[in-house]
Design an enzyme around this catalytic site. Structure first.
Site, PDB file in Angstrom:
ATOM      1  N   GLU A  10      14.921 -16.227  22.880  1.00  0.00           N
ATOM      2  CA  GLU A  10      15.230 -15.011  22.117  1.00  0.00           C
ATOM      3  C   GLU A  10      15.469 -13.864  23.085  1.00  0.00           C
ATOM      4  OE1 GLU A  10      13.188 -14.644  18.114  1.00  0.00           O
ATOM      5  OE2 GLU A  10      11.591 -15.319  19.428  1.00  0.00           O
ATOM      6  N   HIS A  50      10.411 -21.913   8.707  1.00  0.00           N
ATOM      7  CA  HIS A  50      11.808 -21.688   8.316  1.00  0.00           C
ATOM      8  C   HIS A  50      12.789 -22.507   9.145  1.00  0.00           C
ATOM      9  CE1 HIS A  50      11.810 -18.734  11.609  1.00  0.00           C
ATOM     10  NE2 HIS A  50      13.126 -18.741  11.536  1.00  0.00           N
ATOM     11  N   LYS A  88       3.487 -18.693   8.289  1.00  0.00           N
ATOM     12  CA  LYS A  88       2.826 -19.065   9.516  1.00  0.00           C
ATOM     13  C   LYS A  88       2.256 -17.806  10.196  1.00  0.00           C
ATOM     14  CE  LYS A  88       5.350 -18.665  13.023  1.00  0.00           C
ATOM     15  NZ  LYS A  88       5.837 -17.294  13.127  1.00  0.00           N
ATOM     16  N   LYS A 132      16.851 -24.609   8.255  1.00  0.00           N
ATOM     17  CA  LYS A 132      18.138 -24.389   8.933  1.00  0.00           C
ATOM     18  C   LYS A 132      19.022 -25.614   8.779  1.00  0.00           C
ATOM     19  CE  LYS A 132      16.267 -21.293  12.471  1.00  0.00           C
ATOM     20  NZ  LYS A 132      16.939 -20.013  12.338  1.00  0.00           N
ATOM     21  N   LYS A 151      10.435 -14.597  24.499  1.00  0.00           N
ATOM     22  CA  LYS A 151      11.071 -13.363  24.042  1.00  0.00           C
ATOM     23  C   LYS A 151      11.663 -12.660  25.258  1.00  0.00           C
ATOM     24  CE  LYS A 151       8.939 -12.902  19.758  1.00  0.00           C
ATOM     25  NZ  LYS A 151       9.847 -13.280  18.689  1.00  0.00           N
ATOM     26  N   ARG A 189       0.800  -1.221   0.000  1.00  0.00           N
ATOM     27  CA  ARG A 189       0.000   0.000   0.000  1.00  0.00           C
ATOM     28  C   ARG A 189       0.836   1.276   0.000  1.00  0.00           C
ATOM     29  NH1 ARG A 189      -4.949  -0.788   4.142  1.00  0.00           N
ATOM     30  NH2 ARG A 189      -5.209  -2.832   3.203  1.00  0.00           N
ATOM     31  N   HIS A 248       7.743 -24.282  15.119  1.00  0.00           N
ATOM     32  CA  HIS A 248       9.195 -24.517  15.159  1.00  0.00           C
ATOM     33  C   HIS A 248       9.606 -25.574  16.186  1.00  0.00           C
ATOM     34  CE1 HIS A 248       9.067 -21.092  12.668  1.00  0.00           C
ATOM     35  NE2 HIS A 248       9.195 -20.160  13.581  1.00  0.00           N
ATOM     36  N   ASP A 305       3.106 -18.814  17.964  1.00  0.00           N
ATOM     37  CA  ASP A 305       4.181 -18.240  17.158  1.00  0.00           C
ATOM     38  C   ASP A 305       5.364 -19.208  17.050  1.00  0.00           C
ATOM     39  OD1 ASP A 305       5.443 -16.044  15.763  1.00  0.00           O
ATOM     40  OD2 ASP A 305       6.660 -15.691  17.543  1.00  0.00           O
TER      41      ASP A 305
HETATM   42  C1  BG6 Z   1       9.388 -16.540  13.638  1.00  0.00           C
HETATM   43  C2  BG6 Z   1       8.581 -15.932  14.737  1.00  0.00           C
HETATM   44  O1  BG6 Z   1       8.676 -17.574  13.025  1.00  0.00           O
HETATM   45  O2  BG6 Z   1      10.597 -17.059  14.162  1.00  0.00           O
HETATM   46  C3  BG6 Z   1       9.366 -14.841  15.420  1.00  0.00           C
HETATM   47  O3  BG6 Z   1       7.382 -15.384  14.213  1.00  0.00           O
HETATM   48  C4  BG6 Z   1      10.711 -15.351  15.863  1.00  0.00           C
HETATM   49  O4  BG6 Z   1       8.638 -14.316  16.511  1.00  0.00           O
HETATM   50  C5  BG6 Z   1      11.434 -16.070  14.740  1.00  0.00           C
HETATM   51  O5  BG6 Z   1      11.488 -14.234  16.282  1.00  0.00           O
HETATM   52  C6  BG6 Z   1      12.677 -16.773  15.251  1.00  0.00           C
HETATM   53  O6  BG6 Z   1      13.386 -17.257  14.168  1.00  0.00           O
HETATM   54  P1  BG6 Z   1      14.962 -17.462  14.252  1.00  0.00           P
HETATM   55  O7  BG6 Z   1      15.343 -18.041  12.936  1.00  0.00           O
HETATM   56  O8  BG6 Z   1      15.541 -16.111  14.497  1.00  0.00           O
HETATM   57  O9  BG6 Z   1      15.174 -18.406  15.396  1.00  0.00           O
END
Ligand code: BG6
Length: 511
Positions: free
Chosen positions: A232, A194, A164, A198, A357, A57, A256, A251
């Site tokens: 994190e 993702h 996701k 890795k 987090k 946008r 993951h 999340d």
């Molecule tokens: C994402 C989450 O899928 O993965 C984020 O939405 C998170 O909140 C991230 O920070 C962490 O990914 P990585 O590769 O930095 O461990």
């Protein structure tokens, strides 16, 4: 299949295509997607006939969008930055202002894609990447379908990477699947996680199945318990609005951490083919014992960070004070679960999962604690008190494998110390900078869905966390915020293990 191409620098460039990014101004595009394209380009894996089209946008043109991406690329690729690689990539990056929730704008998008095909020789192959809030996924795919942009022919392909969270719960995930299938075939849908991209996550399988000494020990007879940590130190940054709809369970855990669990606990697949791998991961998820509402009270812990200091000393605000976050928010920024599996290999072995987090370190690892050896021959010596062996698979950062064991302290008495054997990827293979998205984007361009999630895996993930979500929704938290930023989460997370006579492995704070 991707795993056999782990040395992907030897793979051929992907076929010609345009990667269309919905959500080009968001964090994901800046932090992961453009850096991943940079790394792919650096490795010679992008075709010459390639273009990126950001659609959003904001009122921007190619030049201002390129400038914006240039501002962030150095920060996110670090030492790997190379001006000539960037120049090659940036001239293929374009921008188009459209209202993605306005059907009429997709006709203009179709025309623009045709122009890019002519300009870059991209042959009508389009990879649509949905880096947008989930509530917009089906609207976008619906409009793409209506504009004929999901119609494949013998000569071109159209694929959609769906970010996701895939749904908000089991029911909405199933509804999302149904909706996506209205405009495209299953083979065109790439559900991304993702973590599957890795290298070190894929290496769990190589470590387990390519080394003869591991598998005989990999079961309830020898393993006491497993700890999966995705910590994190970052907060929610600018993603408050998204995070308010998600929380740590949705999340991180539903996707993951369950991927990590699947790889740690699966039986050896017959091959690394997509369906063989998927079946084994699904069997693991099927074997996870459902948590009853009573179990949730004792097996699940949630937390939310208040203000605090990062290990380096920097003072940071509370989650509730972040932009886009409700000042009374009940959303968890920390979640820990104790899961068990009802199968032959793992019966009675707890798997403790935690993520959060603003924790004291930025670190993803899997710690496997072996059972204590019988110490009868060392009666009345220090050896009786020795720590059990622990194997740590370190996913990020400082990727590697670490094993601790007891060794005799030199001297006349029977003293024992815990010593470590360490393997560090970077020392042996050099540092190949990557975001985790490179392999996945490359695979999607090549039509290889092995490392993407199939619908049944996603739905099984939701089944596992559903009871926790139900209880947490029914009983809003009364003690939030319950941990200070820069710590290891709420005290109740320690109790999760303490009640079983165990404790979380001490991870060094990253300051
Ligand atoms: C994402 C989450 O899928 O993965 C984020 O939405 C998170 O909140 C991230 O920070 C962490 O990914 P990585 O590769 O930095 O461990």
């Amino acid at each position: 299949m991707s795993l056999t191409q782990s040395n992907y620098t030897q793979a051929p460039p992907a076929p010609p295509n345009v990667m269309v990014i919905f959500g080009p101004n968001g964090d994901l595009t800046k932090r992961k997607l453009i850096p991943a394209l940079f790394h792919l380009s650096n490795a010679g894996l992008l075709p010459d006939s390639f273009a990126v089209l950001g659609v959003g946008r904001r009122d921007m043109d190619d030049a201002s969008f390129r400038d914006l991406m240039a501002e962030h690329i150095r920060e996110h690729v670090g030492a790997a930055f190379d001006q000539s690689v960037w120049e090659r990539l940036v001239e293929r990056i374009h921008y188009m202002k459209i209202d993605i929730s306005e059907g009429a704008d997709y006709e203009r998008l179709r025309v623009r894609l045709g122009e890019l095909d002519t300009q870059h020789g991209t042959e009508g192959n389009y990879l649509f990447y949905t880096a947008i809030p989930p509530s917009l996924f089906t609207r976008v795919t619906g409009y793409l379908g209506a504009a004929g942009l999901l119609q494949e022919t013998e000569n071109d392909w159209r694929r959609v990477v769906v970010e996701k969270p895939f749904g908000q719960d089991l029911e909405s995930a199933a509804a999302l699947n149904r909706e996506l299938h209205r405009t495209m075939d299953e083979g065109q849908i790439y559900r991304i996680d993702h973590y599957l991209g890795k290298e070190t996550v894929q290496n769990i399988l190589v470590f387990r199945f390519a080394n003869g000494f591991i598998e005989p020990l990999w079961n309830r007879h020898h393993i006491d318990h497993v700890q999966l940590t995705v910590a994190e130190s970052v907060g929610v940054e600018h993603r408050g609005a998204y995070y308010e709809e998600a929380g740590a369970l949705r999340d991180m855990i539903q996707n993951h951490l369950l991927v990590l669990l699947g790889f740690i606990a699966m039986e050896p697949p017959n091959s690394f083919e997509s369906s063989a791998m998927r079946d084994e991961v699904n069997k693991v998820l099927d074997a996870v014992e459902p948590l009853s509402p009573e179990d949730v009270l004792t097996h699940a812990v949630r937390g939310q960070y208040g203000e605090g200091n990062l290990p380096g000393g920097e003072k940071v605000r509370a989650y509730r004070a972040s932009p886009g976050v409700d000042p009374q928010s009940p959303i968890e920024t920390f979640a820990a679960l104790k899961l068990t599996m009802d199968n032959w290999r793992w019966a009675g072995v707890p798997f403790y999962l935690r993520t959060g987090k603003r924790l004291a370190a930025q670190c993803t690892e899997i710690a496997i604690q072996f059972k204590k050896a019988p110490t009868v021959i060392f009666k009345n010596t220090d050896v009786e008190r020795i720590d059990p062996n622990m194997l740590v698979l370190r996913i990020q950062p400082a990727e590697g494998i670490h094993m601790s064991f007891g060794a005799k302290v030199p001297g006349q008495s029977m003293g024992v110390g815990t010593v470590n054997m360490d393997f560090c990827y970077e020392d042996h293979f050099g540092n190949k900078p990557a975001t985790g998205y490179e392999t996945l984007i490359y695979d999607c361009m090549n039509g290889d869905a092995t490392l993407y999630k199939h619908t049944d895996t996603v739905e099984k993930g939701w089944e596992i966390v559903q009871s926790v979500m139900d209880v947490w929704t029914a009983l809003p938290p009364r003690d939030f915020p319950n941990y200070a930023a820069g710590t290891w989460g709420p005290a109740t997370a320690d109790n999760l293990l303490k009640n079983d006579g165990r404790r979380w492995r001490k991870i060094k704070s990253s300051g």
